[in-house]
Write an enzyme that holds these catalytic residues in place. Structure first.
Site, mmCIF file in Angstrom:
data_model
loop_
_atom_site.group_PDB
_atom_site.id
_atom_site.type_symbol
_atom_site.label_atom_id
_atom_site.label_comp_id
_atom_site.label_asym_id
_atom_site.label_seq_id
_atom_site.Cartn_x
_atom_site.Cartn_y
_atom_site.Cartn_z
ATOM 1 N N LYS A 71 -70.808 -19.595 -13.908
ATOM 2 C CA LYS A 71 -70.709 -19.404 -12.479
ATOM 3 C C LYS A 71 -70.059 -17.985 -12.324
ATOM 4 O O LYS A 71 -69.235 -17.815 -12.972
ATOM 5 C CB LYS A 71 -70.195 -20.522 -11.786
ATOM 6 C CG LYS A 71 -70.099 -20.245 -10.231
ATOM 7 C CD LYS A 71 -69.497 -21.729 -9.619
ATOM 8 C CE LYS A 71 -69.547 -21.595 -8.098
ATOM 9 N NZ LYS A 71 -68.848 -22.689 -7.634
ATOM 10 N N SER A 92 -71.798 -24.574 -4.323
ATOM 11 C CA SER A 92 -71.761 -23.267 -4.122
ATOM 12 C C SER A 92 -72.255 -22.813 -5.513
ATOM 13 O O SER A 92 -72.370 -21.523 -5.958
ATOM 14 C CB SER A 92 -70.399 -22.602 -3.873
ATOM 15 O OG SER A 92 -69.724 -23.255 -4.930
ATOM 16 N N SER A 126 -69.478 -28.929 -5.256
ATOM 17 C CA SER A 126 -70.254 -27.602 -5.545
ATOM 18 C C SER A 126 -70.859 -27.761 -7.012
ATOM 19 O O SER A 126 -71.586 -26.885 -7.299
ATOM 20 C CB SER A 126 -69.388 -26.547 -5.447
ATOM 21 O OG SER A 126 -69.057 -26.081 -4.024
#
Length: 457
Positions: A68, A138, A162
């Site tokens: 990420k 996210s 997330s």
């Protein structure tokens, strides 16, 4: 991974396959912010030579993984999905990045995150089960990359759901470890007391293999806890006969849970019962306050981190992110203290429920809904018209309580709705008992075939 160990496929050939899949899907799903093809091949060639010499570094040696875009990576941009950090190249690797590199994993790129992981803006990433629909957030890019096989595993972060939300919506496995189990050093924060870093994978066993590498005490992270680190793969196949699984129905099966989600999770509970587990109905004090307390802590902590940037260059934030950062500055200190009090009460209540009922885990829907069309998205936390629940509160309703308590929480696929959109099952354990959580997930996975389903792309 088995093929690599048996030398039936080389790290370079495996990387070829993954990058080919990335090329086939990326222009439609937009999972990556940057692909580090050249350095990935350099690492794969080195791994191939090492494995040929019998110098295996473990199960992740030669495995292509993605990170990420919150994790620091030396020489590679880390922009957190924001113009505020455009062009930022970290001077060092995050601890998780370092541990993955030392394990011989091949890091192939950075994946899309909503701006600073806040979940307010809507990036270009799309759900591979229906390209007109939202992939969650996210850690959207990480979950989508795993779902379409443009990475064999990925790292996400989870402050209010997330890791679990996009994993559920994209039909993959995601683990939020116990708070303090995995280092957050070199990971751009939201809330230092709610943030967690963990794996997103195709299977429970793969999640366990990643945990074997990334878990462990880190003196560079002030929230890291110095506790023994088990082999997370040990005992996965022991079964769950005799385990006691809590089911709380007032909060986790409330009216906003879609009928398809309810049916899928009830069916999953029956599967777990058929494998020898005992289901125990429980009530959890203070649970209804946990999502609100969690959001209060997140909003204040995040606004505090961004305070200087918000004043120096507010125009560089997405307007929706900027609005929430500004709102966070209006939350009173007394409200923040009350949220901390709720956290203490809720953590105590969870411990008492587990102890009183002798629970090994709690089982819930991961989220109450399946994904929605992007053009119908509302990510507003505050329902200005008080006319029903908006999307984000529905998502954090099931997930945020366990960021507040810090307990390990696993999501894995347990079915589809009538539009063939994935549904997730959440398994929550005692602090630092990821092995039991993973064992329950592995047993369910072994008794079903949902994890073998692939998106139509």
């Amino acid at each position: 991974m088995t093929l690599l160990r048996k030398k039936e496929v080389s790290p370079v050939e495996l990387l070829d396959s993954v990058l080919q899949r990335l090329e086939e899907t990326e222009d439609r799903v937009h999972a990556y912010t940057v692909v580090t093809k050249e350095s990935a091949y350099t690492a794969a060639e080195q791994a191939e030579r090492e494995i040929a010499r019998g110098e295996s570094k473990g199960p992740l040696h030669g495995i292509p993984l993605a990170l990420k875009d919150l994790l620091y990576t030396t020489g590679v941009p880390t922009e957190a999905g924001s113009r505020v950090l455009a062009g930022f190249i970290p001077p060092y690797d995050s601890t998780v990045t370092t541990r993955l590199k030392e394990s011989g994993a091949i890091l192939i790129g950075k994946t899309v995150t909503q701006e600073f992981a806040y979940g307010m803006n809507i990036p270009s990433t799309r759900n591979p089960w229906d390209l007109e629909r939202w992939p969650g957030g996210s850690s959207a890019g990480s979950a989508v990359a795993v779902a379409v096989d443009s990475a064999m595993g990925a790292i996400g972060t989870d402050t209010g759901g997330s890791i679990r939300v996009p994993s559920s919506l994209n039909g993959v496995v995601g683990l939020k470890p116990t708070f303090g189990r995995v280092s957050k050093h070199g990971v751009i924060p939201m809330s230092t007391t709610m943030d967690h870093c963990g794996p997103i994978t195709k299977t429970v066993e793969d999640a366990a293999l990643l945990m074997n590498v990334i878990a462990g005490y880190d003196p560079h992270d002030t929230t890291s806890l110095n506790v023994p680190v088990p082999d997370f793969t040990d005992g996965l196949d022991r079964g769950i006969a005799g385990l006691r699984l809590g089911v709380e129905r007032n909060h986790f099966f409330y009216s906003e849970v879609l009928p398809a989600v309810r049916r899928a999770v009830e069916s999953a509970l029956s599967v777990l019962e058929s494998q020898g587990a005992t289901l125990v109905d429980v009530e959890i004090p203070y649970l209804e306050y946990a999502p609100h307390a969690g959001l209060t802590l997140i909003m204040v902590d995040t606004s505090s981190y961004h305070q200087a940037w918000l004043r120096e260059r507010p125009e560089e934030y997405d307007p929706r992110t900027r609005f929430m950062l500004e709102v966070g500055e209006f939350i009173l200190a007394t409200d923040y203290l009350r949220a901390l009090q709720v956290r203490k009460l809720f953590k105590g209540a969870m411990k008492e429920v587990f102890d009183t009922h002798r629970l090994d885990a709690l089982v819930t829907p991961t989220i109450p809904i399946t994904t929605v069309p992007v053009n119908e998205m509302s990510v507003t936390i505050i329902d200005m018209e008080d006319d029903g629940e908006t999307i984000l509160p529905a998502l954090v309703h099931h997930c945020t309580p366990f960021n507040l308590s810090g307990q390990p929480a696993l999501t894995l696929p347990c079915g589809f709705d009538d539009n063939r959109l994935p549904i997730g099952l959440q398994i929550v354990g005692r602090p630092f008992d990821e092995p039991t959580v993973l064992r329950i997930g592995y047993t369910y996975e072994s008794a079903t075939s949902w994890h073998r389903e692939a998106p139509p792309i």
